[in-house]
Enzyme design. Sequence first.
Site, PDB file in Angstrom:
ATOM      1  N   THR A  38       0.844  -1.208   0.000  1.00 14.40           N
ATOM      2  CA  THR A  38       0.000   0.000   0.000  1.00 14.40           C
ATOM      3  C   THR A  38       0.875   1.252   0.000  1.00 14.40           C
ATOM      4  O   THR A  38       0.524   2.264  -0.606  1.00 14.40           O
ATOM      5  CB  THR A  38      -0.953   0.022   1.220  1.00 14.40           C
ATOM      6  OG1 THR A  38      -1.422  -1.305   1.468  1.00 14.40           O
ATOM      7  CG2 THR A  38      -2.144   0.927   0.959  1.00 14.40           C
ATOM      8  N   GLY A  96       1.812   2.036   5.164  1.00 13.09           N
ATOM      9  CA  GLY A  96       0.712   1.085   5.289  1.00 13.09           C
ATOM     10  C   GLY A  96       0.618   0.567   6.713  1.00 13.09           C
ATOM     11  O   GLY A  96       1.351   1.001   7.610  1.00 13.09           O
ATOM     12  N   GLY A 109       4.714  -4.083  10.563  1.00 13.92           N
ATOM     13  CA  GLY A 109       5.853  -5.000  10.572  1.00 13.92           C
ATOM     14  C   GLY A 109       5.636  -6.276   9.793  1.00 13.92           C
ATOM     15  O   GLY A 109       6.508  -7.133   9.763  1.00 13.92           O
ATOM     16  N   GLU A 117      10.406   1.890  10.099  1.00 11.86           N
ATOM     17  CA  GLU A 117       9.087   2.538   9.978  1.00 11.86           C
ATOM     18  C   GLU A 117       8.758   3.316  11.248  1.00 11.86           C
ATOM     19  O   GLU A 117       8.216   4.421  11.186  1.00 11.86           O
ATOM     20  CB  GLU A 117       8.018   1.476   9.704  1.00 11.86           C
ATOM     21  CG  GLU A 117       8.129   0.874   8.306  1.00 11.86           C
ATOM     22  CD  GLU A 117       7.174  -0.275   8.054  1.00 11.86           C
ATOM     23  OE1 GLU A 117       6.855  -0.494   6.877  1.00 11.86           O
ATOM     24  OE2 GLU A 117       6.751  -0.949   9.002  1.00 11.86           O
TER      25      GLU A 117
HETATM   26  C1  5RP Z   1       5.908  -3.432   6.560  1.00  9.91           C
HETATM   27  C2  5RP Z   1       4.606  -2.928   7.062  1.00  9.91           C
HETATM   28  C3  5RP Z   1       3.520  -2.733   6.060  1.00  9.91           C
HETATM   29  O1  5RP Z   1       3.160  -1.399   6.037  1.00  9.91           O
HETATM   30  C4  5RP Z   1       2.358  -3.596   6.453  1.00  9.91           C
HETATM   31  O2  5RP Z   1       2.803  -4.943   6.546  1.00  9.91           O
HETATM   32  C5  5RP Z   1       1.222  -3.501   5.451  1.00  9.91           C
HETATM   33  O3  5RP Z   1       1.638  -4.052   4.239  1.00  9.91           O
HETATM   34  P1  5RP Z   1       0.709  -4.050   2.955  1.00  9.91           P
HETATM   35  O4  5RP Z   1       0.394  -2.623   2.626  1.00  9.91           O
HETATM   36  O5  5RP Z   1       1.561  -4.735   1.911  1.00  9.91           O
HETATM   37  O6  5RP Z   1      -0.534  -4.840   3.265  1.00  9.91           O
HETATM   38  O7  5RP Z   1       4.398  -2.672   8.221  1.00  9.91           O
HETATM   39  O8  5RP Z   1       6.779  -3.711   7.628  1.00  9.91           O
END
Ligand code: 5RP
Length: 238
Positions: A38, A96, A109, A117
Amino acid sequence: MISQNEQKNLVASVAIDTLIGQGKIFSGMKIGLGTGSTAEPAVRRLAQRIDDGTLADIKAVVTSFGTQNLCEELGIPVYSMNDRIIGGHLDLTIDGADEVDPCNNVIKGGGAALLREKIAAYNSTTFVIVADASKIVDTLGTGFRLPVEIIGEARVPVIAALNALGADCVLRQGVRKCGPVITDNGNQLLDIVWKEPVDPAVMEDKINGIVGVVDNGFFTKNKPIVFTVDADGSVIER
Ligand code: 5RP
């Protein structure tokens, strides 16, 4: 309802355009860029708005090797949080999430990037989450397992301490790589689930008090603006 992928693309690009309209994304700013499927369309939309001349002189701090590579592909200049021009503080970070609760507490995570992050999120004036509808939950950590980044040498005592807090732990394993996932910071990850629901704000600090824990995926201290998608497929900000 549109598909999950369509929701991710929609919420990401609407968020970037809305934040530009609100003056929260602006030329010359220092922006933290998150990680995942995302965050990626948000970075791509940001690059489009640089290319069409809406934004100039954007200075990005990235949260993973993946987002670094994406910025290199798109021509977005990347800096370290420590560069003098960044000065350890960002105007806004967009990212995201794996779960978002009604108070906008977040679990992050899932993509193993939680540490950088959180460094970006907690050192930003404004923190923004973009999330498809599946990420909106009533209680954090009862469905999605909470990621905890640990020093590998401390794995056994950390698991014992987390068990004592009421958590079951699984060491995250690599895919097409033997052994555990190694984060961009050279550490390992536990994915934990709670026997009983917990207060994320209390547990964020308690987990980080365990020697050998680097950080955990509860984000409760810099409350984000959340962009998500409602039942009829339109983007809402909350
Ligand atoms: C990465 C994250 C991502 O933001 C979280 O896992 C969401 O991922 P996605 O947007 O692919 O569903 O925290 O460490």
